[in-house]
Scaffold this active site. Sequence first.
Site, PDB file in Angstrom:
ATOM      1  CB  CYS A  43      -0.913   0.008   1.221  1.00  0.00           C
ATOM      2  SG  CYS A  43      -1.984   1.469   1.288  1.00  0.00           S
ATOM      3  CE  LYS A  86      -1.660  -6.437  -4.682  1.00  0.00           C
ATOM      4  NZ  LYS A  86      -1.185  -5.063  -4.890  1.00  0.00           N
ATOM      5  CG  ASP A 104      -0.778  -0.576 -16.040  1.00  0.00           C
ATOM      6  OD1 ASP A 104      -1.408   0.150 -15.241  1.00  0.00           O
ATOM      7  OD2 ASP A 104       0.308  -0.237 -16.565  1.00  0.00           O
ATOM      8  CB  ALA A 136      -7.697  -3.551  -8.120  1.00  0.00           C
ATOM      9  NE  ARG A 137      -5.603   1.365 -11.786  1.00  0.00           N
ATOM     10  CZ  ARG A 137      -4.780   1.918 -12.682  1.00  0.00           C
ATOM     11  NH1 ARG A 137      -5.078   3.071 -13.222  1.00  0.00           N
ATOM     12  NH2 ARG A 137      -3.669   1.309 -13.034  1.00  0.00           N
TER      13      ARG A 137
END
Length: 391
Positions: free
Chosen positions: A112, A153, A215, A237-238
């Site tokens: 994060c 992650k 991406d 995610a996006r």
Amino acid sequence: MEETKPKTNVEHLFREARAKDSYLKICAPMVRYSKLEFRNLVRSYGTDLTFTSMIMADSFCQSEKARLNEFTTNRDDTPVIAQFAAKNAVDFLSATEMAFPYVDGVDLNCGCPQRWAMQDGYGSALLRTPELIADMLCTVRRNLPSTFSVSVKVRLLQKSLSATIDMCRQLEACGITFITVHGRTPAQKTNIPVNQEALKEIKSSLGIPVVANGDIFSLQDADAMHCKTNCDGVMSARGILSNPAMYAGFERTPLECIQRWLNITAQADTDITYQAMHHHLTFMAESLLTKEQRIVFNNLTKDKGRVYEFFREHFQLESQPCSHPSKLVCTFDDEAYRRRAPQRRKANVESYSSEERDGAYFNSMVDVQDGDEIVEGVDFMDGSLFGNDEI
């Protein structure tokens, strides 16, 4: 410990995909978005592995309110991995033990890039101390069954690719099941392309499965990432937030997907907040609505009935309650944590309580720097979403 739901062996999932010369299609952990209802939706469109939202481990351990607010599940909610933000082994182990009966693995967030997380020593701040990351992973790995997935992650290190590889090898030595690598450094924004060459080199340097992140906005992007890097999994995610059906090959959210979401939220009417329901539709329907329709939708009063009316009027979609297994009552036992950390201060649960904060989070906490760990780079202040259409 008695298990209350069926388990999926995540290591076997990777092995089976590799045997087919394929890869796992994964929905990323997203704060406020990776809830049970959304996990249910994306699984119906080809998602192989899901994550919970990123959960603060200390709050999860200390607060029943945080546990009830941040984690819900049912018997069909598998495979699912709980992702925790932690900065010491006591919090990470205790949170893992409490979640163990209900998930197929845990993941440690070390990626994060948000200022609020890094200032408190979470997320990407941990990349400065790989020995601390290793301690947390080793502690959990040796205390949980080998069939239970333990993962981490991370992001690329600013220093060098060789330093990143060395860190990944150090974490691999902890016995983790797999590692997810976001192909940017913590300082790089989403306008910088993901470094696929670095991801390819990391994959070739490790023996455990490597998941590539960043991406991924379509099935074609996922296929290309797998082809380029030889990764064992691709995480979005996006992309999947805007199009939950992307792994099924849809170029944009199909109406049938919105219909399913309306059905799910109708069935879960007492369990899912208006804010969560509305924000998901904000992403899903963006490409389907005119600017005028966006303004109307964004300013609907906080009434789910008005949302249903909107989609009935503009798209002839009628919500139909659907049948899903009832939610499991998660009986978390925090005794072990209290014995391990009797002097630990009470965590600030309100700082991330989606039930208490009415959207203020999205203006105050989302950092335009690279929000990949919150909502994978979604910027609520750049006009790409409905926020700037609000009257």
